[in-house]
Design a protein around this motif. Structure first.
Motif, PDB file in Angstrom:
ATOM      1  N   ASN A  25       0.840  -1.149  -0.026  1.00  0.00           N
ATOM      2  CA  ASN A  25       0.102   0.038   0.068  1.00  0.00           C
ATOM      3  C   ASN A  25       0.719   1.296   0.010  1.00  0.00           C
ATOM      4  O   ASN A  25       0.522   2.297  -0.696  1.00  0.00           O
ATOM      5  N   PHE A  72       2.329   1.580  -3.506  1.00  0.00           N
ATOM      6  CA  PHE A  72       1.225   2.274  -4.469  1.00  0.00           C
ATOM      7  C   PHE A  72       0.972   3.646  -4.089  1.00  0.00           C
ATOM      8  O   PHE A  72       0.819   4.387  -5.104  1.00  0.00           O
ATOM      9  N   ALA A  73       0.974   4.209  -3.002  1.00  0.00           N
ATOM     10  CA  ALA A  73       0.643   5.529  -2.666  1.00  0.00           C
ATOM     11  C   ALA A  73       1.889   6.203  -3.213  1.00  0.00           C
ATOM     12  O   ALA A  73       1.808   7.336  -3.770  1.00  0.00           O
ATOM     13  N   GLU A  74       2.997   5.801  -3.068  1.00  0.00           N
ATOM     14  CA  GLU A  74       4.317   6.493  -3.650  1.00  0.00           C
ATOM     15  C   GLU A  74       4.394   6.684  -5.048  1.00  0.00           C
ATOM     16  O   GLU A  74       4.489   7.581  -5.766  1.00  0.00           O
ATOM     17  N   ALA A  75       3.862   5.466  -5.756  1.00  0.00           N
ATOM     18  CA  ALA A  75       3.756   5.419  -7.228  1.00  0.00           C
ATOM     19  C   ALA A  75       2.805   6.478  -7.585  1.00  0.00           C
ATOM     20  O   ALA A  75       3.043   7.252  -8.794  1.00  0.00           O
ATOM     21  N   LYS A  76       1.499   6.459  -6.933  1.00  0.00           N
ATOM     22  CA  LYS A  76       0.430   7.455  -7.192  1.00  0.00           C
ATOM     23  C   LYS A  76       1.013   8.941  -7.087  1.00  0.00           C
ATOM     24  O   LYS A  76       0.816   9.526  -8.132  1.00  0.00           O
ATOM     25  N   HIS A  77       1.847   9.091  -6.219  1.00  0.00           N
ATOM     26  CA  HIS A  77       2.491  10.376  -6.028  1.00  0.00           C
ATOM     27  C   HIS A  77       3.394  10.956  -6.932  1.00  0.00           C
ATOM     28  O   HIS A  77       3.277  11.980  -7.570  1.00  0.00           O
ATOM     29  N   HIS A  90       3.518   9.455 -10.174  1.00  0.00           N
ATOM     30  CA  HIS A  90       2.742   9.466 -11.255  1.00  0.00           C
ATOM     31  C   HIS A  90       2.185  10.964 -11.530  1.00  0.00           C
ATOM     32  O   HIS A  90       2.201  11.517 -12.253  1.00  0.00           O
ATOM     33  N   ALA A  91       1.661  11.590 -10.332  1.00  0.00           N
ATOM     34  CA  ALA A  91       0.976  12.906 -10.385  1.00  0.00           C
ATOM     35  C   ALA A  91       2.133  13.605 -10.648  1.00  0.00           C
ATOM     36  O   ALA A  91       1.902  14.878 -11.465  1.00  0.00           O
TER      37      ALA A  91
END
Length: 131
Positions: free
Chosen positions: A61, A64-69, A71-72
């Motif tokens: 998790n 995934f949060a780091e990847a989302k960050h 990606h943004a």
């Protein structure tokens, strides 16, 4: 196995709570004890694996949060790059137009000078030719 044995008047047990019965063979007791240990160890290993799985889920998790960050961040960088590309394209076009305008004005000035030079040349007095 037996339950705690009779106690003495002072409250102490006369025999240990988990001693073997007189007729029970020793290996059977150890076999049961060993089976219980195996069950306990299996249960403990399952609990440890569940704990590790939960811990790894937390790690996943977080990833995934780091990847989302990130990606943004990449999306924002891409938008900024596109905007900069558009601005540079507009500036290049404007610079080209200004350069063409300057060249045209310089050519017109040069032509104007040539016309004035020709006009002055025609206005200068020339000796008349005698026939």
């Amino acid at each position: 196995m037996s339950v705690p044995g009779p106690s003495s008047p002072d409250g102490a047990l006369t025999r240990p709570p988990y001693c073997l019965e007189a007729g029970e063979p020793m290996p059977a007791f150890f076999k049961i004890f060993r089976q219980n240990q195996v069950v306990l160890l299996d249960t403990l290993e399952q609990e440890i694996s569940k704990f590790k799985e939960c811990h790894s889920m937390l790690d996943i998790n977080a990833l995934f949060a780091e990847a989302k960050h990130y990606h943004a961040k990449l999306v924002n960088i891409r938008k900024e790059m596109l905007m900069l590309h558009e601005k540079t394209s507009k500036l290049k076009k404007r610079a080209l137009k200004l350069q063409q305008k300057r060249q045209k004005e310089e050519l017109e000035r040069e032509q104007q000078r040539e016309k004035e030079f020709e006009r002055e040349k025609q206005l200068t007095a020339r000796p008349a030719k005698r026939m």
